[in-house]
Design an enzyme around this catalytic site. Sequence first.
Site, PDB file in Angstrom:
ATOM      1  N   MET A 192       0.827  -1.212   0.000  1.00  0.00           N
ATOM      2  CA  MET A 192       0.000   0.000   0.000  1.00  0.00           C
ATOM      3  C   MET A 192       0.860   1.261   0.000  1.00  0.00           C
ATOM      4  O   MET A 192       0.567   2.222  -0.716  1.00  0.00           O
ATOM      5  CB  MET A 192      -0.920   0.004   1.225  1.00  0.00           C
ATOM      6  CG  MET A 192      -2.104  -0.919   1.094  1.00  0.00           C
ATOM      7  SD  MET A 192      -3.214  -0.438  -0.237  1.00  0.00           S
ATOM      8  CE  MET A 192      -3.938   1.050   0.440  1.00  0.00           C
ATOM      9  N   GLY A 220      -4.580   3.539   7.568  1.00  0.00           N
ATOM     10  CA  GLY A 220      -5.267   2.435   6.895  1.00  0.00           C
ATOM     11  C   GLY A 220      -4.956   1.098   7.533  1.00  0.00           C
ATOM     12  O   GLY A 220      -5.643   0.104   7.279  1.00  0.00           O
ATOM     13  N   SER A 245      -4.748  -2.109   9.706  1.00  0.00           N
ATOM     14  CA  SER A 245      -5.842  -2.823  10.373  1.00  0.00           C
ATOM     15  C   SER A 245      -5.491  -3.072  11.844  1.00  0.00           C
ATOM     16  O   SER A 245      -4.397  -2.756  12.297  1.00  0.00           O
ATOM     17  CB  SER A 245      -6.122  -4.131   9.628  1.00  0.00           C
ATOM     18  OG  SER A 245      -4.900  -4.786   9.359  1.00  0.00           O
ATOM     19  N   PHE A 279     -10.455   2.141   2.457  1.00  0.00           N
ATOM     20  CA  PHE A 279     -10.506   3.414   1.739  1.00  0.00           C
ATOM     21  C   PHE A 279     -11.194   3.310   0.382  1.00  0.00           C
ATOM     22  O   PHE A 279     -11.313   4.316  -0.326  1.00  0.00           O
ATOM     23  CB  PHE A 279      -9.089   3.971   1.539  1.00  0.00           C
ATOM     24  CG  PHE A 279      -8.532   4.645   2.765  1.00  0.00           C
ATOM     25  CD1 PHE A 279      -8.861   5.967   3.065  1.00  0.00           C
ATOM     26  CD2 PHE A 279      -7.700   3.973   3.632  1.00  0.00           C
ATOM     27  CE1 PHE A 279      -8.356   6.595   4.194  1.00  0.00           C
ATOM     28  CE2 PHE A 279      -7.189   4.590   4.766  1.00  0.00           C
ATOM     29  CZ  PHE A 279      -7.523   5.907   5.048  1.00  0.00           C
ATOM     30  N   HIS A 324      -8.854 -12.466   0.752  1.00  0.00           N
ATOM     31  CA  HIS A 324      -7.679 -11.627   0.523  1.00  0.00           C
ATOM     32  C   HIS A 324      -6.510 -12.442  -0.036  1.00  0.00           C
ATOM     33  O   HIS A 324      -6.484 -13.666   0.086  1.00  0.00           O
ATOM     34  CB  HIS A 324      -7.229 -10.957   1.831  1.00  0.00           C
ATOM     35  CG  HIS A 324      -8.071  -9.767   2.205  1.00  0.00           C
ATOM     36  ND1 HIS A 324      -9.271  -9.886   2.831  1.00  0.00           N
ATOM     37  CD2 HIS A 324      -7.854  -8.428   2.030  1.00  0.00           C
ATOM     38  CE1 HIS A 324      -9.783  -8.684   3.029  1.00  0.00           C
ATOM     39  NE2 HIS A 324      -8.949  -7.781   2.556  1.00  0.00           N
ATOM     40  N   LYS A 330      -1.414 -11.375   3.408  1.00  0.00           N
ATOM     41  CA  LYS A 330      -2.031 -10.535   4.442  1.00  0.00           C
ATOM     42  C   LYS A 330      -1.673 -11.058   5.830  1.00  0.00           C
ATOM     43  O   LYS A 330      -1.746 -12.259   6.094  1.00  0.00           O
ATOM     44  CB  LYS A 330      -3.557 -10.496   4.259  1.00  0.00           C
ATOM     45  CG  LYS A 330      -4.258  -9.603   5.257  1.00  0.00           C
ATOM     46  CD  LYS A 330      -5.686  -9.272   4.839  1.00  0.00           C
ATOM     47  CE  LYS A 330      -6.440  -8.494   5.913  1.00  0.00           C
ATOM     48  NZ  LYS A 330      -5.755  -7.247   6.304  1.00  0.00           N
TER      49      LYS A 330
HETATM   50  N1  LIG Z   1      -7.659   0.668   5.016  1.00  0.00           N
HETATM   51  C1  LIG Z   1      -7.448   0.205   3.784  1.00  0.00           C
HETATM   52  O1  LIG Z   1      -8.138   0.598   2.822  1.00  0.00           O
HETATM   53  C2  LIG Z   1      -6.369  -0.801   3.559  1.00  0.00           C
HETATM   54  C3  LIG Z   1      -5.658  -1.259   4.626  1.00  0.00           C
HETATM   55  N2  LIG Z   1      -4.641  -2.136   4.450  1.00  0.00           N
HETATM   56  C4  LIG Z   1      -3.884  -2.470   5.655  1.00  0.00           C
HETATM   57  O2  LIG Z   1      -2.638  -1.784   5.584  1.00  0.00           O
HETATM   58  C5  LIG Z   1      -1.623  -2.534   6.261  1.00  0.00           C
HETATM   59  C6  LIG Z   1      -0.435  -2.746   5.330  1.00  0.00           C
HETATM   60  O3  LIG Z   1      -0.849  -3.545   4.246  1.00  0.00           O
HETATM   61  P1  LIG Z   1       0.183  -3.896   3.070  1.00  0.00           P
HETATM   62  O4  LIG Z   1       0.701  -2.656   2.458  1.00  0.00           O
HETATM   63  O5  LIG Z   1      -0.487  -4.897   2.226  1.00  0.00           O
HETATM   64  O6  LIG Z   1       1.334  -4.602   3.896  1.00  0.00           O
HETATM   65  P2  LIG Z   1       2.898  -4.741   3.524  1.00  0.00           P
HETATM   66  O7  LIG Z   1       3.430  -5.810   4.399  1.00  0.00           O
HETATM   67  O8  LIG Z   1       3.067  -4.859   2.060  1.00  0.00           O
HETATM   68  O9  LIG Z   1       3.498  -3.329   3.948  1.00  0.00           O
HETATM   69  C7  LIG Z   1       3.679  -2.928   5.255  1.00  0.00           C
HETATM   70  C8  LIG Z   1       4.972  -2.173   5.296  1.00  0.00           C
HETATM   71  O10 LIG Z   1       5.106  -1.549   6.568  1.00  0.00           O
HETATM   72  C9  LIG Z   1       6.447  -1.709   6.983  1.00  0.00           C
HETATM   73  N3  LIG Z   1       6.545  -1.582   8.420  1.00  0.00           N
HETATM   74  C10 LIG Z   1       6.333  -2.506   9.386  1.00  0.00           C
HETATM   75  N4  LIG Z   1       6.504  -1.949  10.589  1.00  0.00           N
HETATM   76  C11 LIG Z   1       6.824  -0.645  10.381  1.00  0.00           C
HETATM   77  C12 LIG Z   1       7.127   0.461  11.228  1.00  0.00           C
HETATM   78  N5  LIG Z   1       7.159   0.317  12.568  1.00  0.00           N
HETATM   79  N6  LIG Z   1       7.407   1.658  10.668  1.00  0.00           N
HETATM   80  C13 LIG Z   1       7.409   1.809   9.341  1.00  0.00           C
HETATM   81  N7  LIG Z   1       7.149   0.803   8.477  1.00  0.00           N
HETATM   82  C14 LIG Z   1       6.844  -0.405   9.003  1.00  0.00           C
HETATM   83  C15 LIG Z   1       6.843  -3.082   6.464  1.00  0.00           C
HETATM   84  O11 LIG Z   1       8.234  -3.213   6.386  1.00  0.00           O
HETATM   85  P3  LIG Z   1       8.918  -4.668   6.571  1.00  0.00           P
HETATM   86  O12 LIG Z   1       8.341  -5.504   5.479  1.00  0.00           O
HETATM   87  O13 LIG Z   1      10.362  -4.352   6.457  1.00  0.00           O
HETATM   88  O14 LIG Z   1       8.499  -5.131   7.937  1.00  0.00           O
HETATM   89  C16 LIG Z   1       6.195  -3.065   5.095  1.00  0.00           C
HETATM   90  O15 LIG Z   1       7.026  -2.479   4.126  1.00  0.00           O
HETATM   91  C17 LIG Z   1      -2.296  -3.823   6.746  1.00  0.00           C
HETATM   92  O16 LIG Z   1      -2.721  -3.663   8.066  1.00  0.00           O
HETATM   93  C18 LIG Z   1      -3.506  -3.926   5.812  1.00  0.00           C
HETATM   94  O17 LIG Z   1      -4.548  -4.651   6.368  1.00  0.00           O
HETATM   95  C19 LIG Z   1      -4.310  -2.618   3.232  1.00  0.00           C
HETATM   96  C20 LIG Z   1      -5.021  -2.228   2.121  1.00  0.00           C
HETATM   97  C21 LIG Z   1      -6.111  -1.273   2.199  1.00  0.00           C
HETATM   98  O1  LIG Z   2      -4.453  -6.284   3.859  1.00  0.00           O
HETATM   99  C1  LIG Z   2      -5.178  -5.898   2.910  1.00  0.00           C
HETATM  100  O2  LIG Z   2      -4.919  -6.128   1.733  1.00  0.00           O
HETATM  101  C2  LIG Z   2      -6.380  -5.121   3.239  1.00  0.00           C
HETATM  102  N1  LIG Z   2      -6.567  -4.770   4.479  1.00  0.00           N
HETATM  103  C3  LIG Z   2      -7.667  -4.014   4.981  1.00  0.00           C
HETATM  104  C4  LIG Z   2      -8.458  -4.855   5.958  1.00  0.00           C
HETATM  105  O3  LIG Z   2      -7.862  -5.596   6.762  1.00  0.00           O
HETATM  106  O4  LIG Z   2      -9.697  -4.758   5.943  1.00  0.00           O
HETATM  107  C5  LIG Z   2      -8.484  -3.376   3.892  1.00  0.00           C
HETATM  108  C6  LIG Z   2      -8.633  -4.208   2.658  1.00  0.00           C
HETATM  109  O5  LIG Z   2      -9.478  -5.270   2.955  1.00  0.00           O
HETATM  110  C7  LIG Z   2      -7.288  -4.693   2.156  1.00  0.00           C
END
Ligand SMILES: NC(=O)C1=CN([C@@H]2O[C@H](COP(=O)(O)OP(=O)(O)OC[C@H]3O[C@@H](n4cnc5c(N)ncnc54)[C@H](OP(=O)(O)O)[C@@H]3O)[C@@H](O)[C@H]2O)C=CC1
Ligand SMILES: O=C(O)C1=N[C@H](C(=O)O)C[C@H](O)C1
Length: 256
Positions: A24, A85, A87, A115, A142, A146
């Site tokens: 994301m 965003g 979770s 979002f 998903h 995840k």
């Molecule tokens: N609200 C919404 O619409 C959505 C929410 N989400 C949520 O967003 C979150 C991330 O999803 P996603 O992008 O797929 O996950 P990813 O694992 O791809 O990305 C998370 C990133 O955060 C980094 N990270 C972990 N801890 C820290 C920290 N303390 N400070 C800074 N960076 C950190 C990780 O690094 P490293 O890998 O090095 O640990 C990784 O690069 C999840 O909780 C997901 O459910 C996702 C999609 C939509």
């Molecule tokens: O991890 C994801 O991909 C997503 N996380 C969010 C959630 O836990 O609801 C939002 C969306 O479903 C994508």
Amino acid sequence: MTGASVDGDRTPIKVGVLGARGRMGTEVVKAVNAAPDMEVVATVNSGDDLAALTAAEVVVDFTHPDAVMDNLRFAVDHGLHAVVGTSGFTDERIETLTGWLADKPELGMLIAPNFALGAVLAMRFAQQAARFYDSAEVVELHHNRKADAPSGTAAHTARLISTARAEAGRGPGEDATTSELDGARGADVAGVRVHSVRLPGLVAHEEILFGAQGETLTIRHDSLDRTSFMPGVLLGIRSVLSRPGLTVGLEHVLGV
Ligand SMILES: NC(=O)C1=CN([C@@H]2O[C@H](COP(=O)(O)OP(=O)(O)OC[C@H]3O[C@@H](n4cnc5c(N)ncnc54)[C@H](OP(=O)(O)O)[C@@H]3O)[C@@H](O)[C@H]2O)C=CC1
Ligand SMILES: O=C(O)C1=N[C@H](C(=O)O)C[C@H](O)C1
């Protein structure tokens, strides 16, 4: 005054992105830099020093449920608005954040379980339908990278259904199951069964199923690409500057 130029036009909103290297975060960096009214001034990944974020006005967090509270503590302590965003937001966490923000009444924080416009609408429609049905179950599907299950969206949907049916004087529907393999009926979230599917190839999908005599109603939303979340994230960044306090759910910003 931060963000305002002498002629009254606002300078671009300065945005810090937490989790910038993630699935994301990568999209957020692209979307913010492509928007005419904002710019990325700091990117932070796991292990980085959060101090870089102090160049920002708004931080966006898409990290991990285990990391997000420390990040938000930093944001509040340093007077940064936050769009979140990530979770994992339980009622207890929301209460903690409300306490922190009470000491910084000028700060805005938006936490959105999802979002994507369609996901927000699906939750609203489910909330409306729940007044008329005792029986409801949620299936979320998903990608298999995840970290958490059930999804934040599914947990939020289940709580909305539970509250709406209680307000309508309804309880959970009849379920005659007396024998089950552990997990076969999903997780119980506020009295609503939530089932999680994890498969490569999927992005983010949710079905909310209602049943009554002789009929079912299915509400389904599919995010087919992570760009689906970006209009909501950009709207969140723009709106959080003028929404002090804690807002949970993009529906309040969209007015749906
Ligand atoms: N609200 C919404 O619409 C959505 C929410 N989400 C949520 O967003 C979150 C991330 O999803 P996603 O992008 O797929 O996950 P990813 O694992 O791809 O990305 C998370 C990133 O955060 C980094 N990270 C972990 N801890 C820290 C920290 N303390 N400070 C800074 N960076 C950190 C990780 O690094 P490293 O890998 O090095 O640990 C990784 O690069 C999840 O909780 C997901 O459910 C996702 C999609 C939509
Ligand atoms: O991890 C994801 O991909 C997503 N996380 C969010 C959630 O836990 O609801 C939002 C969306 O479903 C994508």
